[in-house]
Design a protein around this motif. Structure first.
Motif, PDB file in Angstrom:
ATOM      1  N   PRO A  59       0.836  -1.209   0.000  1.00 37.21           N
ATOM      2  CA  PRO A  59       0.000   0.000   0.000  1.00 37.21           C
ATOM      3  C   PRO A  59       0.867   1.254   0.000  1.00 37.21           C
ATOM      4  CG  PRO A  59       0.116  -0.959   2.198  1.00 37.21           C
ATOM      5  CD  PRO A  59       0.907  -1.865   1.303  1.00 37.21           C
ATOM      6  N   TYR A  60       0.257   2.370  -0.339  1.00 41.01           N
ATOM      7  CA  TYR A  60       0.981   3.641  -0.277  1.00 41.01           C
ATOM      8  C   TYR A  60       1.340   3.944   1.179  1.00 41.01           C
ATOM      9  CZ  TYR A  60       0.297   4.919  -5.119  1.00 41.01           C
ATOM     10  OH  TYR A  60       0.357   4.955  -6.483  1.00 41.01           O
ATOM     11  N   SER A  61       2.579   4.333   1.423  1.00 41.95           N
ATOM     12  CA  SER A  61       3.009   4.653   2.785  1.00 41.95           C
ATOM     13  C   SER A  61       2.642   6.081   3.126  1.00 41.95           C
ATOM     14  CB  SER A  61       4.521   4.520   2.913  1.00 41.95           C
ATOM     15  OG  SER A  61       4.998   3.460   2.148  1.00 41.95           O
ATOM     16  N   VAL A  62       2.643   6.950   2.110  1.00 41.61           N
ATOM     17  CA  VAL A  62       2.402   8.364   2.371  1.00 41.61           C
ATOM     18  C   VAL A  62       2.087   9.077   1.054  1.00 41.61           C
ATOM     19  CG1 VAL A  62       4.867   8.912   2.171  1.00 41.61           C
ATOM     20  CG2 VAL A  62       3.416  10.427   3.506  1.00 41.61           C
ATOM     21  N   GLU A  63       1.337  10.145   1.165  1.00 38.33           N
ATOM     22  CA  GLU A  63       1.111  10.999   0.000  1.00 38.33           C
ATOM     23  C   GLU A  63       1.888  12.291   0.250  1.00 38.33           C
ATOM     24  OE1 GLU A  63      -2.959  11.808  -1.983  1.00 38.33           O
ATOM     25  OE2 GLU A  63      -2.571  13.487  -0.640  1.00 38.33           O
ATOM     26  N   VAL A  64       2.741  12.650  -0.697  1.00 41.46           N
ATOM     27  CA  VAL A  64       3.535  13.870  -0.562  1.00 41.46           C
ATOM     28  C   VAL A  64       3.015  14.865  -1.589  1.00 41.46           C
ATOM     29  CG1 VAL A  64       5.837  14.879  -0.767  1.00 41.46           C
ATOM     30  CG2 VAL A  64       5.576  12.612   0.242  1.00 41.46           C
ATOM     31  N   THR A  65       2.638  16.052  -1.115  1.00 42.29           N
ATOM     32  CA  THR A  65       2.153  17.076  -2.040  1.00 42.29           C
ATOM     33  C   THR A  65       3.085  18.287  -1.984  1.00 42.29           C
ATOM     34  OG1 THR A  65      -0.098  16.338  -1.600  1.00 42.29           O
ATOM     35  CG2 THR A  65       0.145  18.454  -2.707  1.00 42.29           C
ATOM     36  N   LEU A  70       2.329  16.303   3.887  1.00 41.03           N
ATOM     37  CA  LEU A  70       2.360  14.849   3.992  1.00 41.03           C
ATOM     38  C   LEU A  70       1.039  14.329   4.527  1.00 41.03           C
ATOM     39  CD1 LEU A  70       5.766  14.969   5.813  1.00 41.03           C
ATOM     40  CD2 LEU A  70       5.436  14.583   3.375  1.00 41.03           C
ATOM     41  N   ARG A  71       0.604  13.231   3.935  1.00 43.17           N
ATOM     42  CA  ARG A  71      -0.643  12.615   4.383  1.00 43.17           C
ATOM     43  C   ARG A  71      -0.391  11.117   4.515  1.00 43.17           C
ATOM     44  NH1 ARG A  71      -6.308  14.018   1.653  1.00 43.17           N
ATOM     45  NH2 ARG A  71      -7.672  12.728   2.917  1.00 43.17           N
ATOM     46  N   TYR A  72      -0.439  10.617   5.746  1.00 35.80           N
ATOM     47  CA  TYR A  72      -0.221   9.185   5.985  1.00 35.80           C
ATOM     48  C   TYR A  72      -1.576   8.501   6.089  1.00 35.80           C
ATOM     49  CZ  TYR A  72       4.377  10.790   7.672  1.00 35.80           C
ATOM     50  OH  TYR A  72       5.607  11.369   7.797  1.00 35.80           O
ATOM     51  N   PRO A  73      -1.693   7.272   5.584  1.00 33.62           N
ATOM     52  CA  PRO A  73      -2.956   6.563   5.793  1.00 33.62           C
ATOM     53  C   PRO A  73      -3.066   6.235   7.288  1.00 33.62           C
ATOM     54  CG  PRO A  73      -1.352   5.131   4.724  1.00 33.62           C
ATOM     55  CD  PRO A  73      -0.695   6.462   4.866  1.00 33.62           C
ATOM     56  N   GLY A  75      -4.970   1.886   6.724  1.00 34.15           N
ATOM     57  CA  GLY A  75      -3.928   1.689   5.700  1.00 34.15           C
ATOM     58  C   GLY A  75      -4.290   2.235   4.332  1.00 34.15           C
ATOM     59  N   ILE A  76      -5.380   2.981   4.256  1.00 29.91           N
ATOM     60  CA  ILE A  76      -5.819   3.500   2.947  1.00 29.91           C
ATOM     61  C   ILE A  76      -5.759   5.030   2.955  1.00 29.91           C
ATOM     62  CG2 ILE A  76      -7.717   3.554   1.267  1.00 29.91           C
ATOM     63  CD1 ILE A  76      -8.734   0.944   2.694  1.00 29.91           C
ATOM     64  N   ASP A 136      -6.931   9.588   8.107  1.00 30.20           N
ATOM     65  CA  ASP A 136      -5.605   9.992   7.610  1.00 30.20           C
ATOM     66  C   ASP A 136      -4.914  10.945   8.587  1.00 30.20           C
ATOM     67  OD1 ASP A 136      -6.054   8.495   5.427  1.00 30.20           O
ATOM     68  OD2 ASP A 136      -6.233  10.151   3.991  1.00 30.20           O
ATOM     69  N   LEU A 137      -3.585  10.895   8.585  1.00 29.60           N
ATOM     70  CA  LEU A 137      -2.799  11.752   9.473  1.00 29.60           C
ATOM     71  C   LEU A 137      -1.993  12.737   8.638  1.00 29.60           C
ATOM     72  CD1 LEU A 137      -1.550   8.827  11.714  1.00 29.60           C
ATOM     73  CD2 LEU A 137      -3.343  10.465  12.292  1.00 29.60           C
ATOM     74  N   PHE A 138      -1.881  13.964   9.134  1.00 32.83           N
ATOM     75  CA  PHE A 138      -1.248  15.017   8.339  1.00 32.83           C
ATOM     76  C   PHE A 138      -0.021  15.603   9.038  1.00 32.83           C
ATOM     77  CE2 PHE A 138      -5.754  14.938   7.371  1.00 32.83           C
ATOM     78  CZ  PHE A 138      -5.735  14.812   5.995  1.00 32.83           C
TER      79      PHE A 138
END
Ligand SMILES: [Cu+2]
Length: 297
Positions: free
Chosen positions: A128-134, A142-145, A149-150, A156-158
């Motif tokens: 799965p994606y570990s983190v979304e980086v914008t 940063l946005r962590y599931p 885990g989704i 989500d954690l920011f």
């Protein structure tokens, strides 16, 4: 004065080659490599191409020096004779560089595929994606599931600018941009990828050594580009989980689950940039959560 210019040209060669020997010897060279196999093959390619071009550089510079020295105007009173070219030579200096470039193109293919094409999803082990980086002028959001885990769900954690990853594990990043072109650069992992508005680009790496490393933006993205720098924290799985738990506790303390979304939806106007704040980026969790939830919609 006759031999002066030839000696000056020779000095450039000696100085240039000297620096390439001195740099690695005293450790002012590439940033420390803390990546896995792909990062090492990128270093290998870098050094291989450096040696190849270095040999050509020395060859051409020494030839240039010899001709300057041997045929300077003062000691050669005879007028110069000009040749109208040689087909054989021209064919040689076309074929040799072309063959060299073709060889490099083929030689680097596997490393390129490992770094940019063989996504962890494609190679069978579906992670799965570990983190979304914008990327956003001028910070990394940063946005962590959360526990599910989704990415893109309510738990989500920011965070901003401080990316935590567990050591030795494959990390899969979903890279986005909220405004202009940015470039997500992890020099210690030999990872560099443009963040393109409107696209979600997967980036993956494995950090093999605990520590703190830089995440500069490697694409001129506006007036504040110089200060767009995050931190990559590589830590043990236990420390990583503790960080996520702390992040969750901090987030829940400011806005109970679900409230961040509502706050975001009721906001109007442009989201204030964390970097543009007078305290230099230390935004409170409430501001961060609310604006992050909005930009990540
Ligand atoms: Cu930038």
């Amino acid at each position: 004065m006759g031999k002066f210019w030839s000696l000056l040209f020779l000095c450039v060669t000696i100085f240039g080659v000297g620096m390439f020997i001195y740099g690695p010897a005293v450790g002012v060279w590439l940033p420390e490599n803390v990546g896995a196999e792909t990062a090492y093959s990128i270093d290998h390619l870098f050094k291989f191409i450096l040696v190849l071009t270095g040999v050509v550089f020395i060859g051409t510079e020494v030839t240039l020096f010899y001709f300057l020295w041997r045929y300077d105007g003062k000691s050669n009173k005879q007028p110069a004779k000009f040749s109208h070219g040689s087909h054989t030579l021209e064919i040689c200096w076309t074929i040799v560089p072309a063959a060299t470039l073709l060889f490099i193109a083929i030689y680097q293919m596997n490393t390129w595929a490992e770094a940019k094409m063989r996504t962890p999803m494609a190679s069978g082990h579906d992670i799965p994606y570990s983190v979304e980086v914008t990327g956003r002028q001028f910070e990394w959001r940063l946005r962590y599931p959360g526990e599910d885990g989704i990415l893109g769900t309510k738990d989500d954690l920011f965070d901003v600018n401080e990316l935590h990853v567990p050591v030795g594990e494959e990390v899969l990043v979903s890279l986005k941009s909220a405004d202009v072109l940015h470039s997500f650069f992890l020099p210690n992992l030999r990872v560099k990828q443009d963040a393109v508005p409107g696209m979600k680009i997967p980036v993956w790496f494995r950090a093999m050594k605990e520590g703190e490393y830089d995440i500069p933006c490697a694409e001129l993205c506006g007036w504040g580009h110089y200060k767009m720098k995050g931190r990559l924290v590589v830590e043990s799985r236990t420390a990583y989980e503790k960080y996520l738990a702390d992040l969750k506790a901090r987030q829940n303390a400011v806005s109970p689950p679900g409230a961040a979304q509502q706050t975001a939806q009721s906001q109007s106007g442009p989201v204030p940039s964390v970097a543009a704040q007078p305290n230099g980026g230390a935004a409170t969790s409430a501001e961060t959560n609310a604006s992050l939830a909005k930009t990540n919609e």
